[in-house]
Motif scaffolding. Structure first.
Motif, PDB file in Angstrom:
ATOM      1  N   SER A   1      54.386  35.926  52.707  1.00  0.00           N
ATOM      2  CA  SER A   1      55.101  34.720  52.844  1.00  0.00           C
ATOM      3  C   SER A   1      53.953  33.756  52.793  1.00  0.00           C
ATOM      4  O   SER A   1      53.159  33.776  52.865  1.00  0.00           O
ATOM      5  N   VAL A   2      54.410  32.696  52.098  1.00  0.00           N
ATOM      6  CA  VAL A   2      53.501  31.477  51.592  1.00  0.00           C
ATOM      7  C   VAL A   2      54.073  29.964  52.126  1.00  0.00           C
ATOM      8  O   VAL A   2      55.068  29.778  51.648  1.00  0.00           O
ATOM      9  N   LEU A   3      53.292  29.342  52.439  1.00  0.00           N
ATOM     10  CA  LEU A   3      53.382  27.670  52.664  1.00  0.00           C
ATOM     11  C   LEU A   3      52.484  27.179  51.807  1.00  0.00           C
ATOM     12  O   LEU A   3      51.287  27.133  51.995  1.00  0.00           O
ATOM     13  N   TRP A   4      53.061  26.285  50.834  1.00  0.00           N
ATOM     14  CA  TRP A   4      52.319  25.443  50.009  1.00  0.00           C
ATOM     15  C   TRP A   4      52.624  23.955  50.591  1.00  0.00           C
ATOM     16  O   TRP A   4      53.794  23.503  50.311  1.00  0.00           O
ATOM     17  N   HIS A   5      51.727  23.383  51.182  1.00  0.00           N
ATOM     18  CA  HIS A   5      51.712  21.832  51.249  1.00  0.00           C
ATOM     19  C   HIS A   5      51.607  21.067  49.850  1.00  0.00           C
ATOM     20  O   HIS A   5      51.263  21.583  48.972  1.00  0.00           O
ATOM     21  N   ALA A   6      52.208  19.730  50.209  1.00  0.00           N
ATOM     22  CA  ALA A   6      52.277  19.004  48.833  1.00  0.00           C
ATOM     23  C   ALA A   6      52.776  19.604  47.779  1.00  0.00           C
ATOM     24  O   ALA A   6      52.600  19.938  46.795  1.00  0.00           O
ATOM     25  N   GLY A   7      54.051  20.179  48.259  1.00  0.00           N
ATOM     26  CA  GLY A   7      54.965  21.060  47.383  1.00  0.00           C
ATOM     27  C   GLY A   7      55.138  20.725  45.816  1.00  0.00           C
ATOM     28  O   GLY A   7      55.078  21.418  44.840  1.00  0.00           O
TER      29      GLY A   7
ATOM     30  N   ILE B   1      48.460  27.252  52.285  1.00  0.00           N
ATOM     31  CA  ILE B   1      47.377  26.468  51.313  1.00  0.00           C
ATOM     32  C   ILE B   1      47.582  25.056  51.570  1.00  0.00           C
ATOM     33  O   ILE B   1      48.684  24.507  51.412  1.00  0.00           O
ATOM     34  N   ASP B   2      46.557  24.521  52.099  1.00  0.00           N
ATOM     35  CA  ASP B   2      46.626  23.104  52.619  1.00  0.00           C
ATOM     36  C   ASP B   2      45.691  22.216  51.994  1.00  0.00           C
ATOM     37  O   ASP B   2      44.413  22.660  51.509  1.00  0.00           O
ATOM     38  N   PHE B   3      46.203  20.919  51.602  1.00  0.00           N
ATOM     39  CA  PHE B   3      45.322  19.803  50.855  1.00  0.00           C
ATOM     40  C   PHE B   3      45.034  18.729  52.045  1.00  0.00           C
ATOM     41  O   PHE B   3      44.589  17.733  51.462  1.00  0.00           O
ATOM     42  N   ILE B   4      45.559  18.631  52.920  1.00  0.00           N
ATOM     43  CA  ILE B   4      46.075  17.515  53.852  1.00  0.00           C
ATOM     44  C   ILE B   4      44.841  17.386  55.118  1.00  0.00           C
ATOM     45  O   ILE B   4      44.241  16.296  55.365  1.00  0.00           O
ATOM     46  N   GLY B   5      44.386  18.551  55.576  1.00  0.00           N
ATOM     47  CA  GLY B   5      43.405  18.436  56.473  1.00  0.00           C
ATOM     48  C   GLY B   5      43.622  17.979  57.913  1.00  0.00           C
ATOM     49  O   GLY B   5      44.736  18.691  58.637  1.00  0.00           O
TER      50      GLY B   5
ATOM     51  N   ARG C   1      45.992  33.444  56.859  1.00  0.00           N
ATOM     52  CA  ARG C   1      45.070  32.912  56.195  1.00  0.00           C
ATOM     53  C   ARG C   1      45.564  31.471  56.018  1.00  0.00           C
ATOM     54  O   ARG C   1      46.517  31.147  55.441  1.00  0.00           O
ATOM     55  N   ILE C   2      44.743  30.640  56.166  1.00  0.00           N
ATOM     56  CA  ILE C   2      44.997  29.263  55.951  1.00  0.00           C
ATOM     57  C   ILE C   2      43.883  28.941  54.852  1.00  0.00           C
ATOM     58  O   ILE C   2      42.468  28.980  55.278  1.00  0.00           O
ATOM     59  N   VAL C   3      44.291  28.423  53.710  1.00  0.00           N
ATOM     60  CA  VAL C   3      43.244  28.007  52.704  1.00  0.00           C
ATOM     61  C   VAL C   3      43.124  26.577  52.483  1.00  0.00           C
ATOM     62  O   VAL C   3      44.187  25.809  52.390  1.00  0.00           O
ATOM     63  N   GLU C   4      41.972  25.803  52.727  1.00  0.00           N
ATOM     64  CA  GLU C   4      41.811  24.397  52.782  1.00  0.00           C
ATOM     65  C   GLU C   4      41.147  24.148  51.578  1.00  0.00           C
ATOM     66  O   GLU C   4      39.975  24.698  51.164  1.00  0.00           O
ATOM     67  N   LEU C   5      42.008  23.238  50.821  1.00  0.00           N
ATOM     68  CA  LEU C   5      41.480  22.689  49.442  1.00  0.00           C
ATOM     69  C   LEU C   5      41.305  21.371  49.410  1.00  0.00           C
ATOM     70  O   LEU C   5      40.583  20.953  48.579  1.00  0.00           O
ATOM     71  N   GLY C   6      41.423  20.619  50.461  1.00  0.00           N
ATOM     72  CA  GLY C   6      41.225  19.052  50.410  1.00  0.00           C
ATOM     73  C   GLY C   6      41.473  18.577  51.765  1.00  0.00           C
ATOM     74  O   GLY C   6      42.157  19.110  52.766  1.00  0.00           O
TER      75      GLY C   6
END
Length: 335
Positions: free
Chosen positions: A148-154, A221-225, A241-246
């Protein structure tokens, strides 16, 4: 040496109103590079940060903004590799910078031939977005079918790609967060997300746990921090897994953050960037992107261009991106 037109920043950094078109020296190709006459370029969040002097630009990048573009090859230098590029080829690609201009010098490993079914505007918005989503989901997140996946800022461009890639790759469920019901509806109805949560009116981490019967999600997958750090720890599944992109909300954590879930759930938190990677790494992702092209043509994967501006209106384009109302790519056309 001949000059070309390009977007520059008055004073080196500043607000959107500091952008203007000026004349710069035309780039020259190094061995293995092509000179591309640009038709369109895509806007990205990093452009806003770089404009404000808040983005660590890689040393090989020109000072001109822009990392993705479409256009026509004007000239080549050296071996064009397996693609056998020729002068006049219609292409799109990823660069370390310099796309807000009439011409760009780019490594041929980072170019793709533009399929005839893609417009210049569509093609210009593909490289950074889809490569970043692929990197986050598959390389960093180590996605496998059934997770399962969660995409922030969808409704952001990267998450629009990521939702579709998650579905294509066999995700068991796909969740998103967004700031309006229209964006949530778009992600669920148009893209196939399982459900979405409004971060302005809902406690999204609690909603995720409720939706998953307390299990949480495998990949976030997070861009918010800062603002989402605790929520991500709470919403992650065991071995997640938490992937931080921004870090759109900041980088300094608030007092009282509870990091116990790292240990209790055996979580992995990993940051990643694309622009700072070497061309060989980026080239492998470019090859992965090439595999998607038939899926764009048959409609399995959809491209969403929200608005197109002439590049003379680049100030308005940046302001529009800052307004956070877009669903899909913002593109500028050159010429």
């Amino acid at each position: 040496m001949s000059g070309i037109r390009a977007v520059d920043i008055k004073g080196g950094k500043g607000p959107a109103t500091s952008l203007h078109i000026t004349s710069i020296v035309k780039p020259t190709a190094q061995d293995g590079q092509a000179i591309v006459k640009i038709k369109a370029f895509g806007l990205n969040r990093m452009d806003l940060l770089q404009r404000e002097g808040q983005y660590p630009v890689p040393p090989q990048a020109p000072k001109t903004l822009g990392v993705e573009f479409s256009g026509t090859i004007e000239s080549l230098k050296g071996d064009s590799g397996k693609e056998s590029f020729e002068e006049g080829d219609e292409v799109f690609g990823l660069a370390y910078g310099g796309a807000y201009a009439e011409y760009i010098a780019v490594d041929m490993k980072m170019l793709l031939k533009k399929p005839s079914h893609l417009s210049w505007e569509e093609a210009a918005g593909v490289p950074e977005t889809w490569i970043t989503a692929t990197q986050a989901l598959h390389l960093i997140g180590e996605f496998t079918a059934g997770k399962s996946v969660l995409w922030h800022a969808g409704a952001s461009s990267v998450s629009i790609a990521g939702i579709q890639l998650s579905k294509l790759s066999g995700a068991s469920s796909i969740y998103i967060t967004a700031g309006s019901q229209s964006k949530i509806d778009f992600c669920v109805d148009e893209l196939g997300a399982t459900a979405g949560f409004n971060y302005k009116t809902q406690d999204w981490s609690k909603e995720i746990l409720a939706a998953t019967n307390g299990k949480g999600v495998d990949i976030i997958i997070d861009f918010i921090g800062q603002n989402y750090f605790q929520g991500n720890l709470n919403a992650a599944a065991k071995d997640g897994r938490i992937v931080e992109l921004g870090f759109m909300s900041g980088v300094v954590l608030k007092e009282g953050v509870n990091i116990a879930p790292f240990l209790m759930k055996r979580l992995r938190f990993e940051g990643s960037s694309l622009r700072s990677r070497d061309v060989e790494y980026q080239g492998r992702l470019r090859d992965r992107l090439e595999e998607y092209l038939p899926k764009f043509e048959d409609g399995t994967l959809k491209l969403f261009v929200d608005r197109v501006f002439k590049w003379e209106a680049v100030v308005e384009a940046h302001k529009y991106m800052e307004g956070d109302s877009s669903k899909g790519k913002i593109i500028c056309t050159v010429g």
